[in-house]
Design a protein around this motif. Structure first.
Motif, PDB file in Angstrom:
ATOM      1  N   PHE A  78      12.578  -2.024   5.407  1.00  0.00           N
ATOM      2  CA  PHE A  78      11.976  -1.249   6.496  1.00  0.00           C
ATOM      3  C   PHE A  78      12.056   0.254   6.226  1.00  0.00           C
ATOM      4  O   PHE A  78      11.172   1.009   6.647  1.00  0.00           O
ATOM      5  CB  PHE A  78      12.596  -1.643   7.840  1.00  0.00           C
ATOM      6  CG  PHE A  78      12.081  -2.974   8.306  1.00  0.00           C
ATOM      7  CD1 PHE A  78      10.934  -3.055   9.079  1.00  0.00           C
ATOM      8  CD2 PHE A  78      12.690  -4.147   7.909  1.00  0.00           C
ATOM      9  CE1 PHE A  78      10.406  -4.278   9.457  1.00  0.00           C
ATOM     10  CE2 PHE A  78      12.184  -5.384   8.282  1.00  0.00           C
ATOM     11  CZ  PHE A  78      11.046  -5.452   9.056  1.00  0.00           C
ATOM     12  N   GLN A  79      13.082   0.671   5.496  1.00  0.00           N
ATOM     13  CA  GLN A  79      13.105   2.067   5.066  1.00  0.00           C
ATOM     14  C   GLN A  79      11.905   2.337   4.166  1.00  0.00           C
ATOM     15  O   GLN A  79      11.266   3.387   4.262  1.00  0.00           O
ATOM     16  CB  GLN A  79      14.405   2.375   4.312  1.00  0.00           C
ATOM     17  CG  GLN A  79      15.619   2.429   5.193  1.00  0.00           C
ATOM     18  CD  GLN A  79      16.901   2.608   4.411  1.00  0.00           C
ATOM     19  OE1 GLN A  79      17.052   2.080   3.307  1.00  0.00           O
ATOM     20  NE2 GLN A  79      17.829   3.365   4.984  1.00  0.00           N
ATOM     21  N   ASN A  80      11.579   1.379   3.298  1.00  0.00           N
ATOM     22  CA  ASN A  80      10.419   1.545   2.429  1.00  0.00           C
ATOM     23  C   ASN A  80       9.123   1.597   3.221  1.00  0.00           C
ATOM     24  O   ASN A  80       8.212   2.355   2.879  1.00  0.00           O
ATOM     25  CB  ASN A  80      10.363   0.422   1.386  1.00  0.00           C
ATOM     26  CG  ASN A  80       9.326   0.688   0.326  1.00  0.00           C
ATOM     27  OD1 ASN A  80       9.298   1.760  -0.263  1.00  0.00           O
ATOM     28  ND2 ASN A  80       8.474  -0.286   0.071  1.00  0.00           N
ATOM     29  N   SER A  82       0.860  -1.189   0.000  1.00  0.00           N
ATOM     30  CA  SER A  82       0.000   0.000   0.000  1.00  0.00           C
ATOM     31  C   SER A  82       0.900   1.244   0.000  1.00  0.00           C
ATOM     32  O   SER A  82       1.260   1.759  -1.052  1.00  0.00           O
ATOM     33  CB  SER A  82      -0.970  -0.017   1.198  1.00  0.00           C
ATOM     34  OG  SER A  82      -0.269  -0.143   2.428  1.00  0.00           O
ATOM     35  N   TRP A  83       1.312   1.720   1.140  1.00  0.00           N
ATOM     36  CA  TRP A  83       2.180   2.890   1.272  1.00  0.00           C
ATOM     37  C   TRP A  83       3.480   2.704   0.489  1.00  0.00           C
ATOM     38  O   TRP A  83       3.996   3.633  -0.129  1.00  0.00           O
ATOM     39  CB  TRP A  83       2.444   3.140   2.756  1.00  0.00           C
ATOM     40  CG  TRP A  83       3.486   4.150   3.116  1.00  0.00           C
ATOM     41  CD1 TRP A  83       4.669   3.881   3.736  1.00  0.00           C
ATOM     42  CD2 TRP A  83       3.437   5.564   2.941  1.00  0.00           C
ATOM     43  NE1 TRP A  83       5.358   5.045   3.936  1.00  0.00           N
ATOM     44  CE2 TRP A  83       4.626   6.101   3.463  1.00  0.00           C
ATOM     45  CE3 TRP A  83       2.513   6.438   2.373  1.00  0.00           C
ATOM     46  CZ2 TRP A  83       4.922   7.458   3.451  1.00  0.00           C
ATOM     47  CZ3 TRP A  83       2.806   7.790   2.357  1.00  0.00           C
ATOM     48  CH2 TRP A  83       3.990   8.293   2.891  1.00  0.00           C
ATOM     49  N   GLY A  84       4.019   1.491   0.467  1.00  0.00           N
ATOM     50  CA  GLY A  84       5.300   1.236  -0.183  1.00  0.00           C
ATOM     51  C   GLY A  84       5.200   0.616  -1.565  1.00  0.00           C
ATOM     52  O   GLY A  84       6.169   0.053  -2.072  1.00  0.00           O
ATOM     53  N   PRO A 139       6.345   6.171  -0.797  1.00  0.00           N
ATOM     54  CA  PRO A 139       6.634   6.656  -2.147  1.00  0.00           C
ATOM     55  C   PRO A 139       7.878   7.541  -2.233  1.00  0.00           C
ATOM     56  O   PRO A 139       8.398   7.776  -3.314  1.00  0.00           O
ATOM     57  CB  PRO A 139       5.374   7.436  -2.532  1.00  0.00           C
ATOM     58  CG  PRO A 139       4.725   7.779  -1.243  1.00  0.00           C
ATOM     59  CD  PRO A 139       5.076   6.683  -0.285  1.00  0.00           C
ATOM     60  N   PHE A 140       8.371   8.004  -1.108  1.00  0.00           N
ATOM     61  CA  PHE A 140       9.566   8.853  -1.103  1.00  0.00           C
ATOM     62  C   PHE A 140      10.858   8.035  -1.112  1.00  0.00           C
ATOM     63  O   PHE A 140      11.942   8.576  -1.289  1.00  0.00           O
ATOM     64  CB  PHE A 140       9.533   9.800   0.102  1.00  0.00           C
ATOM     65  CG  PHE A 140       8.282  10.620   0.138  1.00  0.00           C
ATOM     66  CD1 PHE A 140       8.070  11.655  -0.760  1.00  0.00           C
ATOM     67  CD2 PHE A 140       7.273  10.315   1.055  1.00  0.00           C
ATOM     68  CE1 PHE A 140       6.890  12.387  -0.746  1.00  0.00           C
ATOM     69  CE2 PHE A 140       6.094  11.044   1.073  1.00  0.00           C
ATOM     70  CZ  PHE A 140       5.898  12.079   0.175  1.00  0.00           C
ATOM     71  N   MET A 141      10.736   6.724  -0.921  1.00  0.00           N
ATOM     72  CA  MET A 141      11.894   5.826  -0.861  1.00  0.00           C
ATOM     73  C   MET A 141      12.752   5.948  -2.110  1.00  0.00           C
ATOM     74  O   MET A 141      13.979   6.009  -2.024  1.00  0.00           O
ATOM     75  CB  MET A 141      11.407   4.387  -0.677  1.00  0.00           C
ATOM     76  CG  MET A 141      12.460   3.329  -0.798  1.00  0.00           C
ATOM     77  SD  MET A 141      13.488   3.247   0.656  1.00  0.00           S
ATOM     78  CE  MET A 141      14.427   1.772   0.275  1.00  0.00           C
ATOM     79  N   ILE A 142      12.122   5.962  -3.253  1.00  0.00           N
ATOM     80  CA  ILE A 142      12.872   5.969  -4.511  1.00  0.00           C
ATOM     81  C   ILE A 142      13.772   7.204  -4.631  1.00  0.00           C
ATOM     82  O   ILE A 142      14.892   7.125  -5.135  1.00  0.00           O
ATOM     83  CB  ILE A 142      11.940   5.818  -5.733  1.00  0.00           C
ATOM     84  CG1 ILE A 142      12.750   5.398  -6.950  1.00  0.00           C
ATOM     85  CG2 ILE A 142      11.137   7.055  -5.995  1.00  0.00           C
ATOM     86  CD1 ILE A 142      11.926   4.785  -8.055  1.00  0.00           C
ATOM     87  N   PHE A 143      13.308   8.340  -4.120  1.00  0.00           N
ATOM     88  CA  PHE A 143      14.084   9.578  -4.215  1.00  0.00           C
ATOM     89  C   PHE A 143      15.033   9.762  -3.030  1.00  0.00           C
ATOM     90  O   PHE A 143      16.116  10.306  -3.181  1.00  0.00           O
ATOM     91  CB  PHE A 143      13.145  10.784  -4.310  1.00  0.00           C
ATOM     92  CG  PHE A 143      12.216  10.690  -5.472  1.00  0.00           C
ATOM     93  CD1 PHE A 143      12.677  10.849  -6.774  1.00  0.00           C
ATOM     94  CD2 PHE A 143      10.873  10.411  -5.286  1.00  0.00           C
ATOM     95  CE1 PHE A 143      11.827  10.737  -7.861  1.00  0.00           C
ATOM     96  CE2 PHE A 143      10.007  10.303  -6.359  1.00  0.00           C
ATOM     97  CZ  PHE A 143      10.485  10.466  -7.650  1.00  0.00           C
ATOM     98  N   GLY A 188      11.653  -2.940  -2.066  1.00  0.00           N
ATOM     99  CA  GLY A 188      10.593  -3.167  -1.090  1.00  0.00           C
ATOM    100  C   GLY A 188      10.737  -4.513  -0.413  1.00  0.00           C
ATOM    101  O   GLY A 188      11.727  -4.789   0.247  1.00  0.00           O
ATOM    102  N   GLY A 189       9.758  -5.369  -0.591  1.00  0.00           N
ATOM    103  CA  GLY A 189       9.795  -6.693   0.015  1.00  0.00           C
ATOM    104  C   GLY A 189      10.538  -7.714  -0.826  1.00  0.00           C
ATOM    105  O   GLY A 189      10.554  -8.891  -0.507  1.00  0.00           O
ATOM    106  N   PHE A 190      11.168  -7.244  -1.907  1.00  0.00           N
ATOM    107  CA  PHE A 190      11.901  -8.115  -2.824  1.00  0.00           C
ATOM    108  C   PHE A 190      13.381  -7.746  -2.784  1.00  0.00           C
ATOM    109  O   PHE A 190      13.758  -6.606  -3.042  1.00  0.00           O
ATOM    110  CB  PHE A 190      11.365  -7.967  -4.253  1.00  0.00           C
ATOM    111  CG  PHE A 190       9.900  -8.271  -4.372  1.00  0.00           C
ATOM    112  CD1 PHE A 190       9.457  -9.569  -4.544  1.00  0.00           C
ATOM    113  CD2 PHE A 190       8.959  -7.248  -4.294  1.00  0.00           C
ATOM    114  CE1 PHE A 190       8.100  -9.854  -4.650  1.00  0.00           C
ATOM    115  CE2 PHE A 190       7.603  -7.516  -4.396  1.00  0.00           C
ATOM    116  CZ  PHE A 190       7.176  -8.830  -4.571  1.00  0.00           C
ATOM    117  N   LEU A 191      14.212  -8.743  -2.460  1.00  0.00           N
ATOM    118  CA  LEU A 191      15.654  -8.538  -2.386  1.00  0.00           C
ATOM    119  C   LEU A 191      16.316  -9.319  -3.508  1.00  0.00           C
ATOM    120  O   LEU A 191      15.933 -10.458  -3.789  1.00  0.00           O
ATOM    121  CB  LEU A 191      16.212  -9.042  -1.055  1.00  0.00           C
ATOM    122  CG  LEU A 191      15.427  -8.782   0.230  1.00  0.00           C
ATOM    123  CD1 LEU A 191      16.123  -9.440   1.411  1.00  0.00           C
ATOM    124  CD2 LEU A 191      15.264  -7.301   0.463  1.00  0.00           C
TER     125      LEU A 191
END
Length: 135
Positions: free
Chosen positions: A78-80, A12-14, A85-89, A56-59
């Motif tokens: 966990f950062q995600n 959802s959020w991530g 949505p800000f994780m990518i930037f 995200g949940g895929f390594l």
């Protein structure tokens, strides 16, 4: 953290970063590469001597990756959860740029600072240690 809550927030959020991970996962599954679980995440071992990347949940990590490497990439999950949505930037793009710059510097024989000197990498390592069995 509960696995259902982990994946609910990831999807959802991530979701932004997880869509990339899902696309790579589908491709690898079609190629016959089987995933494994690392705590709540799904991971694939591919290639050699390159490290890892998180979506995200895929390594996605190199073959025979150490538990420390998987734990670090899991920390990015966990950062995600926190950044969504800000994780990518905030993490993914700066981390990818830094990875490539470090490779260029290493090829030129430039002495590199420790990998965890970069704020988002040390944060991922701490989160991975906190939320996985790797200490």
């Amino acid at each position: 953290m509960n696995i259902y809550l982990f994946w609910f927030i990831q999807l959802s959020w991530g979701i932004v970063i997880n869509l990339f991970g899902l696309l790579i996962t589908v491709i690898l599954l079609c190629l016959g590469i089987k995933p494994e679980r690392y705590n709540h995440a799904v991971y694939f071992e591919i290639g050699e001597k390159w490290g890892g990347v998180n979506f995200g949940g895929f390594l996605f990590v190199q073959k025979n990756a150490s538990d420390r490497l998987k734990s670090h990439e899991y920390g990015h999950s966990f950062q995600n959860l926190l950044l969504g949505p800000f994780m990518i930037f905030a993490v993914t793009i700066p981390s990818a740029i830094r990875y490539h710059v470090r490779n260029i510097q290493a090829a030129k024989g430039i002495m590199l600072k420790p990998y965890d000197d970069f704020w988002c990498e040390s944060w991922a390592t701490r989160l991975g240690e906190k939320h996985s069995k790797c200490k």
